[in-house]
Design a protein around this motif. Structure first.
Motif, PDB file in Angstrom:
ATOM      1  N   THR A  33     -59.539  39.901 -14.121  1.00  0.00           N
ATOM      2  CA  THR A  33     -59.880  40.863 -13.188  1.00  0.00           C
ATOM      3  C   THR A  33     -59.050  40.939 -12.041  1.00  0.00           C
ATOM      4  N   ASP A  34     -58.723  41.983 -11.781  1.00  0.00           N
ATOM      5  CA  ASP A  34     -58.085  42.309 -10.268  1.00  0.00           C
ATOM      6  C   ASP A  34     -58.853  42.434  -9.181  1.00  0.00           C
ATOM      7  N   SER A  35     -60.111  42.534  -9.538  1.00  0.00           N
ATOM      8  CA  SER A  35     -61.302  42.665  -8.102  1.00  0.00           C
ATOM      9  C   SER A  35     -60.948  41.542  -7.106  1.00  0.00           C
ATOM     10  N   ARG A  36     -60.687  42.328  -5.688  1.00  0.00           N
ATOM     11  CA  ARG A  36     -60.464  41.660  -4.746  1.00  0.00           C
ATOM     12  C   ARG A  36     -61.708  41.024  -3.980  1.00  0.00           C
ATOM     13  N   ARG A  66     -52.188  39.566  -7.161  1.00  0.00           N
ATOM     14  CA  ARG A  66     -53.369  39.850  -6.561  1.00  0.00           C
ATOM     15  C   ARG A  66     -53.117  40.164  -4.934  1.00  0.00           C
ATOM     16  N   VAL A  67     -54.112  41.091  -4.266  1.00  0.00           N
ATOM     17  CA  VAL A  67     -54.151  41.362  -2.969  1.00  0.00           C
ATOM     18  C   VAL A  67     -54.529  39.986  -1.957  1.00  0.00           C
ATOM     19  N   PRO A  68     -53.642  39.756  -1.166  1.00  0.00           N
ATOM     20  CA  PRO A  68     -53.772  38.370  -0.407  1.00  0.00           C
ATOM     21  C   PRO A  68     -54.937  38.777   0.669  1.00  0.00           C
ATOM     22  N   PHE A  89     -52.521  40.988   8.351  1.00  0.00           N
ATOM     23  CA  PHE A  89     -53.750  41.285   7.792  1.00  0.00           C
ATOM     24  C   PHE A  89     -54.824  41.944   8.700  1.00  0.00           C
ATOM     25  N   THR A  90     -55.671  42.786   8.081  1.00  0.00           N
ATOM     26  CA  THR A  90     -56.606  43.587   8.763  1.00  0.00           C
ATOM     27  C   THR A  90     -58.168  43.022   8.426  1.00  0.00           C
ATOM     28  N   ILE A 247     -61.005  39.300   5.398  1.00  0.00           N
ATOM     29  CA  ILE A 247     -59.672  39.851   5.930  1.00  0.00           C
ATOM     30  C   ILE A 247     -58.758  40.019   4.805  1.00  0.00           C
ATOM     31  N   ALA A 248     -57.956  40.986   5.008  1.00  0.00           N
ATOM     32  CA  ALA A 248     -56.833  41.134   3.878  1.00  0.00           C
ATOM     33  C   ALA A 248     -55.681  41.919   4.209  1.00  0.00           C
TER      34      ALA A 248
END
Length: 250
Positions: A33-36, A66-68, A89-90, A247-248
């Protein structure tokens, strides 16, 4: 309590199919899965993090496409947030986590016409996942990988429970992570829209928590996504205890 909850996060991520240790971090990576919300990192306890460590972490996420992203108890890494922000990061969200103990748990009666049970077949697991996906704004379907993920939670000692109506149709579901050092996270509590405000969420949360305590778990914790769920969890014995950060780097 902050340290115990953070340890449980580390342990849970370490059970992902392809968990990766990157310096002072652990990435929980599930290639199916690519779910964050499944693939994210958390810092080790008492880790000393440098800007170079953050750069290496971002590169590791890029390597697995994948999203950090991180989730962690803020007090366990007090200087990390600023380092992540400096790296671009936000902040996604700041959540209170709530804790329940065997002494504080209140188990309400299951509403008439409904039954709480553990899924024993893949068809039941698929029904549970479909309810969760729908409740969280996704397509109300379950892939083979989704079903395998639920089965893996059960096989590793976690708790998975659903609520079905008189026709045997799943209308709610949730789970708890495999316990680590006496601590487990309750998550994914979801109820079909037409069945909400009947006491189902509270009964389900309490049933999962009671099952954890029956296996020797000392502390259950969870996060509330809004005022309504916050009230549900407090009514069955959960108490606000600490802070977590999402945070991502999108």
């Amino acid at each position: 309590m902050d340290a115990r909850v953070q340890r449980s996060v580390i342990a849970n991520l370490s059970l992902r199919p392809n968990a990766i240790e990157v310096g002072p971090f652990v990435i929980g990576w599930d290639p199916t899965t690519d779910s964050r919300f499944v693939n994210y990192a958390t810092p080790q306890l008492d880790a000393v993090v440098t800007p170079a460590d953050v750069t290496t972490l971002v590169a590791a996420f890029r390597d697995i496409d994948r999203v950090p992203r991180l989730e962690y108890v803020t007090s366990c890494a007090p200087g990390l947030e600023q380092q992540l922000i400096d790296a671009g990061f936000t902040v996604e969200a700041r959540h209170d986590y709530l804790v329940c103990s065997p002494d504080s748990l209140t188990v309400p009666a299951t509403p008439d016409g409904f039954e709480v049970a553990e899924p024993a077949t893949d068809a039941q697991r698929a029904g549970l996942v479909a309810v969760q996906n729908e409740a969280f704004g996704e397509e109300p379907v379950a892939t083979p990988a989704d079903i395998a993920r639920v089965r893996r939670v059960q096989d590793n000692g976690g708790v998975v429970m659903l609520v079905r109506n008189g026709d045997g149709v799943c209308v709610a579901g949730g789970q708890a992570t495999p316990p680590s050092a006496g601590v487990s996270e309750v998550a994914g509590i979801a109820v079909r829209k037409e069945c909400r405000r009947r006491g189902i969420a509270g009964a389900l949360t309490a049933a999962i928590t009671a099952r954890l305590f029956a296996t020797g778990v000392e502390v259950a914790w969870l996060e509330a996504s809004g005022t309504d769920s916050w009230r549900v969890y407090e009514r069955v014995g959960y108490v606000p205890t600490g802070k977590r950060l999402y945070i991502a780097l999108d």
